[in-house]
Design a protein around this motif. Structure first.
Motif, PDB file in Angstrom:
ATOM      1  N   TRP A 169     -22.403  34.740 -51.070  1.00 29.83           N
ATOM      2  CA  TRP A 169     -21.567  34.226 -52.165  1.00 29.83           C
ATOM      3  C   TRP A 169     -20.765  33.004 -51.760  1.00 29.83           C
ATOM      4  N   VAL A 170     -20.995  31.889 -52.461  1.00 29.94           N
ATOM      5  CA  VAL A 170     -20.117  30.716 -52.351  1.00 29.94           C
ATOM      6  C   VAL A 170     -19.545  30.515 -53.751  1.00 29.94           C
ATOM      7  N   PRO A 171     -18.333  31.027 -53.986  1.00 32.03           N
ATOM      8  CA  PRO A 171     -17.804  31.064 -55.368  1.00 32.03           C
ATOM      9  C   PRO A 171     -17.826  29.720 -56.090  1.00 32.03           C
ATOM     10  N   ASN A 172     -17.609  28.620 -55.371  1.00 30.18           N
ATOM     11  CA  ASN A 172     -17.605  27.315 -56.039  1.00 30.18           C
ATOM     12  C   ASN A 172     -19.000  26.868 -56.461  1.00 30.18           C
ATOM     13  N   LEU A 173     -20.017  27.458 -55.858  1.00 31.88           N
ATOM     14  CA  LEU A 173     -21.365  26.927 -56.055  1.00 31.88           C
ATOM     15  C   LEU A 173     -22.313  27.823 -56.835  1.00 31.88           C
ATOM     16  N   ALA A 174     -22.159  29.143 -56.729  1.00 28.35           N
ATOM     17  CA  ALA A 174     -23.086  30.037 -57.435  1.00 28.35           C
ATOM     18  C   ALA A 174     -22.556  31.453 -57.453  1.00 28.35           C
ATOM     19  N   GLY A 175     -23.245  32.299 -58.238  1.00 27.88           N
ATOM     20  CA  GLY A 175     -22.897  33.705 -58.255  1.00 27.88           C
ATOM     21  C   GLY A 175     -23.410  34.393 -57.002  1.00 27.88           C
ATOM     22  N   LYS A 176     -23.141  35.702 -56.909  1.00 26.70           N
ATOM     23  CA  LYS A 176     -23.569  36.444 -55.724  1.00 26.70           C
ATOM     24  C   LYS A 176     -25.053  36.776 -55.802  1.00 26.70           C
ATOM     25  N   ILE A 177     -25.664  36.900 -54.625  1.00 24.54           N
ATOM     26  CA  ILE A 177     -27.034  37.414 -54.590  1.00 24.54           C
ATOM     27  C   ILE A 177     -27.160  38.401 -53.421  1.00 24.54           C
ATOM     28  N   ASP A 178     -27.771  39.534 -53.686  1.00 23.41           N
ATOM     29  CA  ASP A 178     -27.931  40.545 -52.636  1.00 23.41           C
ATOM     30  C   ASP A 178     -28.865  40.052 -51.537  1.00 23.41           C
ATOM     31  N   VAL A 179     -28.527  40.429 -50.314  1.00 24.53           N
ATOM     32  CA  VAL A 179     -29.338  40.078 -49.152  1.00 24.53           C
ATOM     33  C   VAL A 179     -29.812  41.399 -48.548  1.00 24.53           C
ATOM     34  N   ILE A 180     -31.123  41.664 -48.668  1.00 22.97           N
ATOM     35  CA  ILE A 180     -31.642  43.011 -48.446  1.00 22.97           C
ATOM     36  C   ILE A 180     -32.626  43.035 -47.275  1.00 22.97           C
ATOM     37  N   PRO A 181     -32.479  44.017 -46.360  1.00 28.50           N
ATOM     38  CA  PRO A 181     -33.422  44.092 -45.238  1.00 28.50           C
ATOM     39  C   PRO A 181     -34.836  44.375 -45.736  1.00 28.50           C
ATOM     40  N   GLY A 182     -35.803  43.692 -45.157  1.00 26.45           N
ATOM     41  CA  GLY A 182     -37.203  43.930 -45.487  1.00 26.45           C
ATOM     42  C   GLY A 182     -37.638  43.329 -46.813  1.00 26.45           C
ATOM     43  N   GLU A 183     -36.786  42.501 -47.392  1.00 28.77           N
ATOM     44  CA  GLU A 183     -37.109  41.925 -48.697  1.00 28.77           C
ATOM     45  C   GLU A 183     -36.577  40.502 -48.750  1.00 28.77           C
ATOM     46  N   GLU A 184     -37.195  39.687 -49.599  1.00 29.75           N
ATOM     47  CA  GLU A 184     -36.658  38.334 -49.733  1.00 29.75           C
ATOM     48  C   GLU A 184     -36.108  38.115 -51.134  1.00 29.75           C
ATOM     49  N   THR A 185     -34.844  37.719 -51.215  1.00 28.39           N
ATOM     50  CA  THR A 185     -34.297  37.345 -52.520  1.00 28.39           C
ATOM     51  C   THR A 185     -34.139  35.829 -52.536  1.00 28.39           C
ATOM     52  N   ARG A 186     -34.018  35.289 -53.731  1.00 18.49           N
ATOM     53  CA  ARG A 186     -33.932  33.833 -53.843  1.00 18.49           C
ATOM     54  C   ARG A 186     -32.752  33.391 -54.681  1.00 18.49           C
ATOM     55  N   LEU A 187     -32.282  32.230 -54.357  1.00 21.58           N
ATOM     56  CA  LEU A 187     -31.167  31.660 -55.105  1.00 21.58           C
ATOM     57  C   LEU A 187     -31.330  30.151 -55.055  1.00 21.58           C
ATOM     58  N   SER A 188     -31.062  29.485 -56.171  1.00 22.84           N
ATOM     59  CA  SER A 188     -31.073  28.030 -56.076  1.00 22.84           C
ATOM     60  C   SER A 188     -30.023  27.430 -56.974  1.00 22.84           C
ATOM     61  N   PHE A 189     -29.517  26.314 -56.541  1.00 24.10           N
ATOM     62  CA  PHE A 189     -28.548  25.564 -57.353  1.00 24.10           C
ATOM     63  C   PHE A 189     -28.508  24.133 -56.862  1.00 24.10           C
ATOM     64  N   GLN A 190     -27.793  23.302 -57.609  1.00 23.89           N
ATOM     65  CA  GLN A 190     -27.675  21.896 -57.230  1.00 23.89           C
ATOM     66  C   GLN A 190     -26.205  21.523 -57.107  1.00 23.89           C
ATOM     67  N   PRO A 191     -25.724  21.318 -55.876  1.00 19.01           N
ATOM     68  CA  PRO A 191     -24.310  20.954 -55.708  1.00 19.01           C
ATOM     69  C   PRO A 191     -24.022  19.626 -56.406  1.00 19.01           C
ATOM     70  N   SER A 192     -22.915  19.561 -57.142  1.00 15.69           N
ATOM     71  CA  SER A 192     -22.616  18.326 -57.867  1.00 15.69           C
ATOM     72  C   SER A 192     -21.444  17.556 -57.262  1.00 15.69           C
ATOM     73  N   ASP A 193     -20.682  18.193 -56.379  1.00 17.66           N
ATOM     74  CA  ASP A 193     -19.551  17.511 -55.731  1.00 17.66           C
ATOM     75  C   ASP A 193     -19.628  17.698 -54.230  1.00 17.66           C
ATOM     76  N   THR A 194     -19.147  16.679 -53.507  1.00 17.63           N
ATOM     77  CA  THR A 194     -19.039  16.864 -52.058  1.00 17.63           C
ATOM     78  C   THR A 194     -17.758  17.636 -51.769  1.00 17.63           C
ATOM     79  N   GLY A 195     -17.693  18.225 -50.586  1.00 13.54           N
ATOM     80  CA  GLY A 195     -16.490  18.969 -50.218  1.00 13.54           C
ATOM     81  C   GLY A 195     -16.841  20.142 -49.326  1.00 13.54           C
ATOM     82  N   THR A 196     -15.794  20.871 -48.926  1.00 18.49           N
ATOM     83  CA  THR A 196     -15.999  22.040 -48.077  1.00 18.49           C
ATOM     84  C   THR A 196     -15.670  23.282 -48.888  1.00 18.49           C
ATOM     85  N   PHE A 197     -16.608  24.199 -48.954  1.00 27.36           N
ATOM     86  CA  PHE A 197     -16.410  25.391 -49.780  1.00 27.36           C
ATOM     87  C   PHE A 197     -16.627  26.633 -48.924  1.00 27.36           C
ATOM     88  N   GLN A 198     -15.764  27.606 -49.119  1.00 26.24           N
ATOM     89  CA  GLN A 198     -15.907  28.810 -48.318  1.00 26.24           C
ATOM     90  C   GLN A 198     -16.947  29.751 -48.897  1.00 26.24           C
TER      91      GLN A 198
END
Ligand SMILES: [Cu+2]
Length: 231
Positions: A169-198
């Motif tokens: 989860w990077v709250p400024n950039l996207a919603g949460k996505i589960d990270v699961i052992p033995g499986e692959e999940t996907r997430l994509s987005f396009q950052p629109s601003d520069t900066g440092t995000f937690q």
């Protein structure tokens, strides 16, 4: 009562900076709009209920004249009943249509179709493990707890876990996505601003879960290319 007042005062003065309300990507913007929409609707209902509440308190308060009067028993009121049946439907529809639409948009974008990313998208392999994040880029560059992304480019994450379930989860950039052992999940987005995000792990995963944070730096294309070449 005084304490509550003080709390809201402090909240107001803090100019509270909520990450989810500060979107820095196309995806996050959609989510923020939904938050504002549902919050707006809630406030509308809240204000109307409060106005009616105060109105009825005043209208039916006990006075000398009404002290011993018991009002007539009203058994039905067609228009009132219609109103409070139809209005919630309308409100729910206003809330549901954009929510379902956004969810579909984001899910097709998130889970992908297993196809290769189109054109310019960059791919980052993400491995979550107790208690850090490892990022691997196209050219083999890896980093731990440090994610660097170019601004204005679609990024596709392929996520998996080495041990237990985590959540990326990077709250400024996207919603949460589960990270699961033995499986692959996907997430994509396009950052629109520069900066440092937690970024952080949003699924309790063990003793040091709270320390499972990472820094996301969104930089210019040139800076990104240079960073990729380092190491
Ligand atoms: Cu975790």
């Amino acid at each position: 009562m005084k304490k509550t007042g003080l709390f809201f005062m402090l909240l107001l003065l803090s100019g509270c900076n909520m990450r989810v309300l500060n979107p820095a990507s196309d995806t996050a913007e959609k989510l923020t709009d939904l938050i504002y929409l549902s919050f707006g609707l809630m406030m509308l209902v809240f204000v109307i209920v409060m106005i009616l509440f105060v109105h009825f308190l005043r209208k039916f308060r006990e006075t000398k004249e009404t002290q011993n009067v018991i009002p007539d028993d009203e058994s039905e009121n067609k228009w009132l009943e219609l109103t409070w049946t139809v209005l919630p439907f309308v409100l729910l529809a206003v809330l549901a249509v954009p929510t379902v639409k956004a969810t579909y948009d984001l899910t097709s974008q998130v889970s992908g179709s297993g196809e290769e990313p189109q054109g310019e998208a960059i791919v980052v392999e993400v491995v979550g493990q107790q208690f850090n994040w490892r990022f691997t880029y196209d050219n083999g560059r890896t980093s731990v707890d440090e994610l660097v992304l170019p601004v204005g480019r679609e990024v596709e994450f392929h996520l998996t876990s080495n041990d237990v379930i985590h959540s990326f989860w990077v709250p400024n950039l996207a919603g949460k996505i589960d990270v699961i052992p033995g499986e692959e999940t996907r997430l994509s987005f396009q950052p629109s601003d520069t900066g440092t995000f937690q970024g952080k792990c949003a699924e309790f995963c063990g003793a040091e879960h709270t320390l499972m944070r990472f820094e996301t730096r969104v930089v210019s294309e040139a800076e990104f290319k240079q960073w990729l070449r380092e190491q």
